[in-house]
Design an enzyme around this catalytic site. Structure first.
Site, mmCIF file in Angstrom:
data_model
loop_
_atom_site.group_PDB
_atom_site.id
_atom_site.type_symbol
_atom_site.label_atom_id
_atom_site.label_comp_id
_atom_site.label_asym_id
_atom_site.label_seq_id
_atom_site.Cartn_x
_atom_site.Cartn_y
_atom_site.Cartn_z
ATOM 1 N N ASP A 1 -7.413 -2.644 -1.535
ATOM 2 C CA ASP A 1 -8.366 -3.413 -0.736
ATOM 3 C C ASP A 1 -9.739 -3.166 -1.340
ATOM 4 O OD1 ASP A 1 -6.263 -3.982 0.942
ATOM 5 O OD2 ASP A 1 -6.824 -2.510 2.455
ATOM 6 N N HIS B 1 -7.452 -8.071 -0.185
ATOM 7 C CA HIS B 1 -6.192 -7.364 -0.466
ATOM 8 C C HIS B 1 -5.493 -7.960 -1.690
ATOM 9 C CE1 HIS B 1 -2.319 -5.314 0.691
ATOM 10 N NE2 HIS B 1 -1.901 -6.253 -0.131
ATOM 11 N N HIS C 1 0.841 -1.202 0.000
ATOM 12 C CA HIS C 1 0.000 0.000 0.000
ATOM 13 C C HIS C 1 0.883 1.262 0.000
ATOM 14 C CE1 HIS C 1 -4.048 -1.605 0.540
ATOM 15 N NE2 HIS C 1 -3.600 -2.440 1.443
ATOM 16 N N GLU D 1 -5.886 -12.412 3.320
ATOM 17 C CA GLU D 1 -6.984 -11.432 3.209
ATOM 18 C C GLU D 1 -7.629 -11.491 1.824
ATOM 19 O OE1 GLU D 1 -4.929 -8.039 6.112
ATOM 20 O OE2 GLU D 1 -4.868 -7.771 3.942
HETATM 21 ZN ZN LIG Z 1 -4.563 -4.171 2.039
#
Ligand SMILES: [Zn+2]
Length: 136
Positions: free
Chosen positions: A55, A116, A48, A113
Site C-alpha cells: 500500500d 494497493h 499482504h 483501491e
Molecule cells: Zn493493501
C-alpha cells in the site's frame, strides 16, 4: 522506482506491506458487509499475507509532504477506485503516475483501491501468519 520518480519531483511513500493472516481475519470481522470489498476474505488470505502486496502513495520532495490523491488512503468509498473520475485533474494525474510506474515494475493495482498493488508473481508465495514480534 524512486530513481524513476525523483526527476519528476516525487518518491514513494509506503504505508503497509506484509501483514500476518490474523490481522486480515480481524479486519474482515470488524468491517460491515457493504464495505467487505475493501478488505480481503480470510478464507483466501490477502496478498499482504504473502508479502506480495504493498500500500503506497507518492511524496512530493519539494513540499516535503504526501501528495493529494482523488481519495484518502484506506477510504472506503468510490473515491478509492483507480478509475474514479472525480477529484482534480492533478490528483488524477498523480494517481495514474503511481499506477503506471508500479505496473512498469511488475505490480498490478487493485480495482477498488488506488494505493494497493499486488506483485504479479504472488502465487509463488504462501500465506504467512508470523507476528511482527517474531520477524527478525
Ligand atoms: Zn493493501
Amino acid at each position: 522506482m524512486n530513481k524513476e520518480l525523483r526527476p519528476l519531483g516525487y518518491r514513494l511513500l509506503i504505508f503497509d506491506g506484509y501483514r500476518p493472516w490474523s490481522v486480515t481475519k480481524l479486519f474482515w470481522d470488524i468491517t460491515p458487509a457493504d464495505k467487505k470489498k475493501f478488505v480481503a476474505d480470510p478464507k483466501e488470505g490477502s496478498k499482504h499475507n504473502r508479502g506480495c502486496a504493498i500500500d503506497l502513495s507518492l511524496f512530493e520532495i519539494s513540499k516535503d509532504r504526501e501528495v493529494a490523491m482523488p481519495g484518502e488512503y484506506d477510504e472506503m468509498t468510490e473515491r478509492s477506485y483507480p478509475d474514479y473520475k472525480g477529484g482534480t485533474e492533478k490528483q488524477r494525474k498523480l494517481r495514474d503516475l503511481l499506477k503506471e510506474k508500479m505496473e512498469d515494475n511488475g505490480f498490478k493495482v487493485y480495482k477498488f483501491e488506488w494505493w494497493h498493488f499486488d506483485f504479479n508473481d504472488w502465487k509463488s508465495y504462501r500465506i504467512g501468519n508470523i507476528s511482527f514480534k517474531k520477524i527478525k
